[in-house]
Design a protein around this motif. Structure first.
Motif, PDB file in Angstrom:
ATOM      1  N   ALA A 142      38.003  38.392  28.066  1.00 37.48           N
ATOM      2  CA  ALA A 142      37.788  39.267  28.876  1.00 37.48           C
ATOM      3  C   ALA A 142      38.574  39.189  30.172  1.00 37.48           C
ATOM      4  CB  ALA A 142      36.290  40.133  29.677  1.00 37.48           C
ATOM      5  N   PRO A 143      39.798  39.411  30.537  1.00 34.23           N
ATOM      6  CA  PRO A 143      40.086  38.742  31.433  1.00 34.23           C
ATOM      7  C   PRO A 143      39.946  39.565  33.020  1.00 34.23           C
ATOM      8  CG  PRO A 143      41.805  39.257  30.157  1.00 34.23           C
ATOM      9  CD  PRO A 143      41.023  40.065  29.656  1.00 34.23           C
ATOM     10  N   PRO A 144      39.471  38.514  33.932  1.00 32.00           N
ATOM     11  CA  PRO A 144      39.138  38.668  35.351  1.00 32.00           C
ATOM     12  C   PRO A 144      39.807  40.118  35.907  1.00 32.00           C
ATOM     13  CG  PRO A 144      39.992  36.704  36.028  1.00 32.00           C
ATOM     14  CD  PRO A 144      40.005  37.134  34.111  1.00 32.00           C
ATOM     15  N   PRO A 145      38.991  40.506  37.316  1.00 27.27           N
ATOM     16  CA  PRO A 145      40.067  41.919  37.736  1.00 27.27           C
ATOM     17  C   PRO A 145      40.866  41.096  38.474  1.00 27.27           C
ATOM     18  CG  PRO A 145      37.445  41.741  38.484  1.00 27.27           C
ATOM     19  CD  PRO A 145      37.366  40.720  37.180  1.00 27.27           C
ATOM     20  N   LEU A 146      41.476  41.786  39.325  1.00 26.18           N
ATOM     21  CA  LEU A 146      41.680  40.762  40.418  1.00 26.18           C
ATOM     22  C   LEU A 146      41.669  40.776  41.730  1.00 26.18           C
ATOM     23  CD1 LEU A 146      44.690  43.700  40.770  1.00 26.18           C
ATOM     24  CD2 LEU A 146      45.176  41.849  39.402  1.00 26.18           C
ATOM     25  N   GLY A 147      42.722  38.987  42.411  1.00 27.32           N
ATOM     26  CA  GLY A 147      41.070  38.871  43.495  1.00 27.32           C
ATOM     27  C   GLY A 147      42.423  37.997  44.677  1.00 27.32           C
ATOM     28  N   SER A 148      41.692  36.461  45.060  1.00 22.77           N
ATOM     29  CA  SER A 148      42.268  36.783  46.132  1.00 22.77           C
ATOM     30  C   SER A 148      44.159  36.268  46.536  1.00 22.77           C
ATOM     31  CB  SER A 148      41.486  34.972  46.743  1.00 22.77           C
ATOM     32  OG  SER A 148      42.137  34.445  45.757  1.00 22.77           O
ATOM     33  N   PHE A 149      44.636  36.620  44.915  1.00 23.10           N
ATOM     34  CA  PHE A 149      45.960  36.083  45.026  1.00 23.10           C
ATOM     35  C   PHE A 149      46.292  37.371  45.728  1.00 23.10           C
ATOM     36  CE2 PHE A 149      50.045  37.029  42.191  1.00 23.10           C
ATOM     37  CZ  PHE A 149      50.736  35.946  42.958  1.00 23.10           C
ATOM     38  N   SER A 150      45.814  38.277  44.290  1.00 21.34           N
ATOM     39  CA  SER A 150      46.363  39.857  45.379  1.00 21.34           C
ATOM     40  C   SER A 150      46.077  40.494  46.396  1.00 21.34           C
ATOM     41  CB  SER A 150      45.894  40.950  43.983  1.00 21.34           C
ATOM     42  OG  SER A 150      46.133  40.628  43.207  1.00 21.34           O
ATOM     43  N   ALA A 151      45.095  39.855  46.960  1.00 23.64           N
ATOM     44  CA  ALA A 151      44.039  40.289  48.824  1.00 23.64           C
ATOM     45  C   ALA A 151      45.177  39.290  49.836  1.00 23.64           C
ATOM     46  CB  ALA A 151      43.015  39.708  48.458  1.00 23.64           C
ATOM     47  N   SER A 152      45.680  38.240  49.508  1.00 22.78           N
ATOM     48  CA  SER A 152      46.673  37.246  49.406  1.00 22.78           C
ATOM     49  C   SER A 152      48.014  38.219  49.973  1.00 22.78           C
ATOM     50  CB  SER A 152      46.185  36.237  49.053  1.00 22.78           C
ATOM     51  OG  SER A 152      45.172  35.940  49.930  1.00 22.78           O
ATOM     52  N   ARG A 153      48.211  39.120  49.739  1.00 22.99           N
ATOM     53  CA  ARG A 153      49.817  39.324  49.697  1.00 22.99           C
ATOM     54  C   ARG A 153      49.810  40.527  50.712  1.00 22.99           C
ATOM     55  NH1 ARG A 153      51.162  42.786  44.627  1.00 22.99           N
ATOM     56  NH2 ARG A 153      48.860  43.682  45.200  1.00 22.99           N
ATOM     57  N   ASP A 154      51.357  40.196  51.182  1.00 24.55           N
ATOM     58  CA  ASP A 154      51.817  41.304  52.808  1.00 24.55           C
ATOM     59  C   ASP A 154      51.930  42.656  52.101  1.00 24.55           C
ATOM     60  OD1 ASP A 154      51.168  38.558  54.543  1.00 24.55           O
ATOM     61  OD2 ASP A 154      53.923  38.357  54.419  1.00 24.55           O
ATOM     62  N   GLY A 155      51.677  43.431  53.149  1.00 26.12           N
ATOM     63  CA  GLY A 155      52.063  44.930  52.640  1.00 26.12           C
ATOM     64  C   GLY A 155      51.020  45.669  51.806  1.00 26.12           C
ATOM     65  N   ALA A 156      49.965  45.422  51.307  1.00 31.37           N
ATOM     66  CA  ALA A 156      49.065  45.515  50.491  1.00 31.37           C
ATOM     67  C   ALA A 156      47.972  46.046  50.414  1.00 31.37           C
ATOM     68  CB  ALA A 156      48.363  44.735  49.869  1.00 31.37           C
ATOM     69  N   ASP A 157      47.782  46.881  52.373  1.00 35.70           N
ATOM     70  CA  ASP A 157      46.060  46.856  52.647  1.00 35.70           C
ATOM     71  C   ASP A 157      46.212  48.823  52.385  1.00 35.70           C
ATOM     72  OD1 ASP A 157      45.239  44.573  54.684  1.00 35.70           O
ATOM     73  OD2 ASP A 157      47.922  45.283  55.277  1.00 35.70           O
ATOM     74  N   ALA A 158      45.034  49.347  52.095  1.00 34.29           N
ATOM     75  CA  ALA A 158      44.825  50.016  51.921  1.00 34.29           C
ATOM     76  C   ALA A 158      44.600  51.197  53.501  1.00 34.29           C
ATOM     77  CB  ALA A 158      43.311  50.711  51.234  1.00 34.29           C
ATOM     78  N   VAL A 159      45.362  52.521  53.100  1.00 30.87           N
ATOM     79  CA  VAL A 159      45.595  53.089  54.783  1.00 30.87           C
ATOM     80  C   VAL A 159      43.521  53.376  54.495  1.00 30.87           C
ATOM     81  CG1 VAL A 159      46.298  55.335  55.716  1.00 30.87           C
ATOM     82  CG2 VAL A 159      47.873  53.849  53.863  1.00 30.87           C
ATOM     83  N   VAL A 160      43.447  53.571  55.875  1.00 26.72           N
ATOM     84  CA  VAL A 160      42.210  53.477  56.089  1.00 26.72           C
ATOM     85  C   VAL A 160      42.392  54.784  57.382  1.00 26.72           C
ATOM     86  CG1 VAL A 160      39.923  53.980  57.277  1.00 26.72           C
ATOM     87  CG2 VAL A 160      41.015  52.144  54.897  1.00 26.72           C
ATOM     88  N   GLU A 161      41.990  56.189  57.060  1.00 21.29           N
ATOM     89  CA  GLU A 161      42.161  57.224  57.544  1.00 21.29           C
ATOM     90  C   GLU A 161      41.403  57.261  58.746  1.00 21.29           C
ATOM     91  OE1 GLU A 161      42.764  61.310  56.211  1.00 21.29           O
ATOM     92  OE2 GLU A 161      44.560  60.218  54.683  1.00 21.29           O
TER      93      GLU A 161
END
Length: 280
Positions: free
Chosen positions: A119-138
């Motif tokens: 069971a490969p783990p979910p995405l973690g710190s590597f994905s969270a550290s990428r630039d331009g990957a922020d979710a839009v908070v209205e």
């Protein structure tokens, strides 16, 4: 026998992929590490269809094989009458097509086997550290936060003393950017996973949210200031703290929080759903 196995390869591969889908969805929440919760029933249906197609293909191939004659009469290049096995004819007459296609197809079993066995783990710190990957908070209006039940909203200088409000990262980020400054002086509780900061005494609390699957994951993050050492990267933490206003920070910068308490917690059942700690 070798030719028969090559012929069964596509059907076995389809059945294996279907079995992998059923393994991560039926009686298991593993699929939540890859897709959102609403896709469970479509994945289960797809798994049953693929298993059925794979079994049907194997049965059809074996039935056809059993109906073939053991020996076949023919003539060789010199015109002499000979008996030969159909499998030998197929292997020599069409060996190029059968040798390459199935071998490539078998490579596709690797991800299916991984899902069946690991069971490969979910995405973690590597994905969270990428630039331009922020979710839009209205930007939106928020209801007033509850005052202390011990003092009431009107009978104390600071009605929020002792109140800890569980909050999703989405709401915390939204309130931090709201002109009403409803977070000022409030103690909140957040849950997320850890990624390293850029300065000593700083680290990020993160959540990843998805629209469909992990491929479209977007980051929510809060910059944590704490006296205690940063927890291990990718560990999940339940954090209590107070919002730190940063008037000079860019509008897109992660909001800041001064942590007063932090506790390690298990990974939530649905890691891509941004829920308050009490609702995990």
């Amino acid at each position: 026998m070798k030719t028969t196995l090559r012929g069964l390869a596509p059907s076995l591969l389809v059945a294996l992929v279907g079995a992998a889908l059923l393994r991560i969805t039926v009686g298991s929440d593993v699929f939540l590490q890859y897709v959102k919760e609403g896709l469970r029933l479509p994945l289960i249906g797809s798994g049953f269809v693929l298993v059925g197609l794979g079994i049907a293909g194997v049965v059809r191939r074996l039935t056809k094989r059993r109906r073939e004659p053991v020996m076949r009469f023919g003539r060789d290049a010199e015109g002499n009458a000979v008996w030969h096995r159909p499998a030998d004819h197929d292997a020599h007459g069409h060996g190029h097509d059968h040798d390459h296609g199935p071998r490539v197809a078998w490579l596709l079993t690797i991800p299916a086997v991984l899902l069946l066995c690991l069971a490969p783990p979910p995405l973690g710190s590597f994905s969270a550290s990428r630039d331009g990957a922020d979710a839009v908070v209205e930007q939106t209006g928020y209801a007033p936060l509850a005052a202390s039940p011990a003092t009431g909203a009107s009978g104390a200088t600071d009605p929020w003393v002792g109140v800890v409000t569980p909050m999703s990262l989405t709401e915390f980020i939204g309130r931090s950017r709201n002109p009403e400054r409803s977070l000022e002086g409030r103690k909140v509780r957040l849950t997320g996973f850890v990624s390293p900061g850029t300065q000593p005494g700083e680290w990020y609390l993160n959540r990843l949210v998805v629209s469909c699957c992990a491929a479209d994951a977007r980051r929510l993050r809060v910059l944590v200031h704490a006296d205690d050492p940063a927890p291990a990267t990718d560990s999940w933490v339940d954090l209590t703290g107070t919002w730190r206003p940063a008037p000079d920070a860019p509008a897109t910068a992660a909001p800041r929080i001064d942590a007063s308490e932090q506790h390690a917690v298990p990974q939530p059942r649905a890691p891509y759903r941004d829920l308050p700690p009490s609702d995990r």
